[in-house]
Design an enzyme around this catalytic site. Structure first.
Site, PDB file in Angstrom:
ATOM      1  N   LYS A  39       0.838  -1.195   0.000  1.00  0.00           N
ATOM      2  CA  LYS A  39       0.000   0.000   0.000  1.00  0.00           C
ATOM      3  C   LYS A  39       0.875   1.248   0.000  1.00  0.00           C
ATOM      4  CE  LYS A  39      -0.324  -0.021   5.052  1.00  0.00           C
ATOM      5  NZ  LYS A  39      -1.214  -0.059   6.215  1.00  0.00           N
ATOM      6  N   TYR A 250      13.613  31.033   8.586  1.00  0.00           N
ATOM      7  CA  TYR A 250      12.477  31.746   9.148  1.00  0.00           C
ATOM      8  C   TYR A 250      12.560  31.792  10.673  1.00  0.00           C
ATOM      9  CZ  TYR A 250      10.257  31.419   4.553  1.00  0.00           C
ATOM     10  OH  TYR A 250       9.957  31.527   3.219  1.00  0.00           O
TER      11      TYR A 250
END
Length: 364
Positions: A39, A250
């Site tokens: 998956k 930042y």
């Protein structure tokens, strides 16, 4: 799948020999069949290649969540039995039946929606309060399934990664009860599967006729018995010298404590580097671990190179199996406060995939 053409590209190397070795390991530790769970694009490794490799080395069946994932495997020419276990009631059931895809049934509503010709695995919730039928309705579900093609009964365990957890015994008992109820209703489920990776490794009492192996195919195992298959590398884009007191990124969450050299790489959280690992993660440059500093941005991250004589184009190993001193995915998960599964499946599409069969015979 786009393949790399230059060594200087950001590249995600997928070592299928590691997947092969892991599959063989699971073949040795259980007497039942192995379902290779591929998956989420094979946990980020490429579902089709992972499936083919696992089937060639001991797996007999494939597992996915959605019908779309199952149909992709069929379109690639894979003929092995496939089970899909997480679908809405109005899924494309007729298409699934035509493609020979087995489906899980977690409710009376799902059973009623499925064509009578569908091969189904009745799914019992053994204690996660998640997918699977509530035990309160299980006898009714088994009764309603009489006359259907019930080929399996399945469940899942919540705490198999902690062998001493008392929930393991309780959930094994719930599953055993569920099988007895199915048999008492005249059903004959040839496949009975409760164990996923952790239970297959840690809890032999949970082994029935089959185990579902997903994370373990790709090297996830806290005891380091398995072989990681991914290596992420990228070149330095630029290098600069900064003075003491220079803030990076930042919010200036990191400030240079002294004059140092900073290297920029073109990888960020859009590529799967967890932002939560900012100011904790490390990478390998010229055989030496160096810290990432400042906040990881969407497309870039900054390395404190210190005195390392590295320039633009220098290869950086973000993570790998760990045999050369590079960080592992397990370490990245720890730095981010998450699990390896999330790091693996969160890798973006920009790193160029390089598929190889190099073998796990490396130092661990």
């Amino acid at each position: 799948m786009k393949l790399a053409t230059e060594q200087t590209e950001t590249g995600l190397s997928v070592d299928l020999a590691a997947v092969a070795a892991n599959t063989r390991h699971f073949r040795k530790v259980t007497n039942g069949e192995l379902m290779a769970v591929v998956k989420a694009d094979g946990f980020g490794h490429g579902a089709v290649n992972a499936a083919r490799t696992a089937l060639a080395h001991g797996a007999t069946r494939l597992g996915v969540t959605s019908l779309a994932e199952a149909l992709e495997l069929r379109a690639a020419g894979l003929k092995a039995p496939i089970l899909s276990w997480l679908n809405p009631i109005d899924a494309a059931w007729d298409q699934a039946v035509r493609a020979g895809i087995e489906t899980a049934v977690p409710s009376l509503e799902h059973l009623a929606a499925l064509p009578e010709t569908a091969a189904v695995h009745l799914h019992l919730d053994c204690g996660l309060a998640r997918d699977g039928a509530d035990p309160a309705i299980w006898p009714q579900l088994c009764q309603a399934a009489r006359g259907r093609r019930v080929v399996g009964v399945m469940g899942h365990m919540s705490s198999a990664d902690v062998p001493a957890d008392p929930m393991n015994a309780a959930q094994r008992e719930t599953f055993d009860w569920g099988v007895r109820v199915a048999l008492a209703n005249g059903l004959n489920p040839g496949h009975r599967h409760l164990a996923a990776t952790a239970a297959t490794l840690n809890d032999p009492l949970s082994h029935h006729t089959m185990s579902r192996i997903g994370a373990g195919l790709f090297g996830i195992d806290p005891l380091n018995r398995l072989h990681p298959a991914l290596t992420l590398t990228t070149p330095l884009i630029s290098v600069r010298t900064v003075r003491k007191g220079t803030g990076v990124g930042y919010g200036h969450s990191w400030v240079a404590p002294d004059t140092t050299r900073l290297g920029l790489i073109g990888l960020g959280y859009a590529d799967g580097l967890p932002r939560a690992a900012s100011n904790r993660a490390q990478v390998l440059v010229r055989g030496e671990r160096r810290p990432l500093v400042g906040r990881i941005s969407m497309d870039m991250a900054v390395i404190d190179l210190g005195t390392a004589e590295a320039g633009p184009g220098e290869p950086v190993t973000v993570f790998g199996p760990g045999g050369q001193g590079e960080p592992t995915i397990a370490e990245w998960a720890s730095w981010a406060g998450t699990i390896e599964h999330e790091v693996m499946t969160g890798l973006g599409s920009r790193p160029v995939r390089r598929v190889r069969f190099a073998g796990p015979g490396r130092q661990r």
